[in-house]
Enzyme design. Sequence first.
Site, PDB file in Angstrom:
ATOM      1  N   HIS A   1      18.503   9.739   0.746  1.00  0.00           N
ATOM      2  CA  HIS A   1      19.469   8.898   1.464  1.00  0.00           C
ATOM      3  C   HIS A   1      19.498   9.396   2.911  1.00  0.00           C
ATOM      4  CE1 HIS A   1      23.578   7.596   2.625  1.00  0.00           C
ATOM      5  NE2 HIS A   1      23.474   6.702   1.669  1.00  0.00           N
TER       6      HIS A   1
ATOM      7  N   ASP B   1      21.697  16.972  -3.354  1.00  0.00           N
ATOM      8  CA  ASP B   1      22.589  15.855  -3.070  1.00  0.00           C
ATOM      9  C   ASP B   1      22.920  15.194  -4.408  1.00  0.00           C
ATOM     10  OD1 ASP B   1      23.620  13.344  -2.662  1.00  0.00           O
ATOM     11  OD2 ASP B   1      22.129  12.717  -1.176  1.00  0.00           O
TER      12      ASP B   1
ATOM     13  N   GLN C   1      24.875  10.625  -6.531  1.00  0.00           N
ATOM     14  CA  GLN C   1      24.665   9.631  -7.587  1.00  0.00           C
ATOM     15  C   GLN C   1      24.619  10.258  -8.977  1.00  0.00           C
ATOM     16  OE1 GLN C   1      24.749   6.438  -7.121  1.00  0.00           O
ATOM     17  NE2 GLN C   1      24.570   6.332  -4.908  1.00  0.00           N
TER      18      GLN C   1
HETATM   19  N1  PMP Z   1      23.487  10.607  -0.996  1.00  0.00           N
HETATM   20  C1  PMP Z   1      23.281   9.593  -1.845  1.00  0.00           C
HETATM   21  C2  PMP Z   1      22.159   9.690  -2.841  1.00  0.00           C
HETATM   22  C3  PMP Z   1      24.090   8.469  -1.774  1.00  0.00           C
HETATM   23  O1  PMP Z   1      23.882   7.457  -2.612  1.00  0.00           O
HETATM   24  C4  PMP Z   1      25.137   8.422  -0.821  1.00  0.00           C
HETATM   25  C5  PMP Z   1      26.041   7.219  -0.699  1.00  0.00           C
HETATM   26  N2  PMP Z   1      25.394   6.000  -0.754  1.00  0.00           N
HETATM   27  C6  PMP Z   1      25.312   9.513   0.025  1.00  0.00           C
HETATM   28  C7  PMP Z   1      24.473  10.589  -0.102  1.00  0.00           C
HETATM   29  C8  PMP Z   1      26.385   9.549   1.051  1.00  0.00           C
HETATM   30  O2  PMP Z   1      27.628   9.606   0.453  1.00  0.00           O
HETATM   31  P1  PMP Z   1      28.967   9.424   1.324  1.00  0.00           P
HETATM   32  O3  PMP Z   1      28.752   8.169   2.125  1.00  0.00           O
HETATM   33  O4  PMP Z   1      30.029   9.289   0.307  1.00  0.00           O
HETATM   34  O5  PMP Z   1      29.096  10.625   2.176  1.00  0.00           O
END
Ligand code: PMP
Length: 405
Positions: A122, A199, A202
Site C-alpha cells: 500500500h 503492515d 488487512q
Molecule cells: N496498509 C494497508 C495494506 C491498507 O489496506 C491500508 C488502508 N487501505 C493502510 C495500510 C493504511 O491504513 P490507514 O489509512 O488506516 O492508515
Amino acid sequence: MMNEFSYKHDFPILNQSIHGKPLVYLDSAATSQKPQCVMDALMHYYQHDHANIHRGVYELSVRATKAFEDARHMVQKFIHAEHLHEIIFVRGTTEAINLVAQSYGRSRFKPGDEIIISEMEHHSNIVPWQLLAEQTGAVLKVIPVSDVGELDLEKYETLFTPRTQLVAVVHISNVLGTINPIKEMTQIAHAHHVPILVDGAQALPHIPVDVRELDCDFYAFSSHKAYGPTGVGVLYGKTALLDSMPPYHGGGDMIETVQLHQSTFKKLPYKFEAGTPNIADIIAFATALRYLNRIGMEKIKKHEHDLVTYATEKLAAIPDLRMIGTAKNKTGVFSFVLNNVHPHDIGTVLDHEGIAVRAGHHCAMPLMERYAIPACIRASFGIYNSREDVDALAAGLLNVLRMFA
Ligand code: PMP
C-alpha cells in the site's frame, strides 16, 4: 447453511436501502462498518467518563485513564504481545509506519543503506520509506510479485546484503488478498540480522494475529478496518528496538522533565504518545476487539475462507472477468477488471443495485503497473457478508455486461 455465522444484525448501518435496493456493503478493505456495541462504548464514555487522562487527580480522570489503559491491555492480549509497553497508540497504520521510518530509520540509516519492501505494498508502506530514503540517502529494494499475486521468496532472499537495514512488508495485500508467509519472511530477515516491520492493516480483522509467533519486530494496524472507530491505530514493537528509538513527536505527556533548552522523556509506551490521544476512540476500539474475541478469530477466518471459495467459483463464471490476485492463500479481497468496461462505470452500475464496491488504484499504483492496468474494481468482505452478497455481486456484474455489450 451459512446462517450459523450471522452478525449482520449487529451493524445498524447495513439495515438500509440504497437506490431502493438492500445495501450490500463490499468495501471492508477500505473501512469496516461498526457494530452497535462500539457506538455504545463511544456514547457511554462521553456521557459518563470523559476527562483528560494521566494528569487528573479527580474521579472522572481516573476512570478515563483506567479505560484508556485497559484498552492497551486488550490490544496486548489480542495480538499476544509480550509486554504492555510494546503497544503504542497512534492514528492509524500510516502513522505507525511513519513513526518507525522517522524515529528508527532516520536516526540510524546512512547513505547506501537498504530497505526491502515489496511490489504489493500500500502507498503507506512505500512513501514513508521514499521520504526516509531522500533524507538519509538509503535506497529501496523491491520483492517482485508473481502473476498469481505471491511474493517471490527466492528473490527476497537474494535482496539481502550487508547494507540491508530493514524489511517492511504487508501481511495481507489490500488488492490481491494474498496472505504473505510472514513467519518465514521474518526467519529469513533475522538470519541476516535485519528487523522486519509488518503492515497488518488487512490482517488484524481477518485472521488471528500473534506477534510473538510471527516474531516480527514491528506490527502496524488501524482500528477502523477492524470494526473500531477511525483515527486510531497501533504500533507494536519489540521492547529493545522501541527503547533504542528517539521520540517521534514532542509535546505534553511524553516528557519526564522540561527545561527551556532540554528535556527528558518518559519510558515506553508514553515516549511515543505526545499530546492528548484519541481517548474515546481508543476505548471503543478495545470494545471492537472484545466483540471480535467473542465471535472468535478462528471462526471469522473460517467463515471468510468459505466465502472466498464460494466467491472464487461465482466470479470465475462471469464471462471476460480477469481476476487480479489468485494466490492459494488469500482472504476475502477480490480485485478484477471486466471486459473493457471502465471500473468507475462498473462501480456506478453496481451502486444503483445497492452494491458498494471500490473502483480505482486502491493506493497501490505500483501493483496496478505490475498487472498493466490503470485501475480495477475491488469487492472485499467483512464478518457481515454472506453468500447472498456474493450472489448479488455476480448478478450485478452480469447486468454490467449486458448494459455495455
Ligand atoms: N496498509 C494497508 C495494506 C491498507 O489496506 C491500508 C488502508 N487501505 C493502510 C495500510 C493504511 O491504513 P490507514 O489509512 O488506516 O492508515
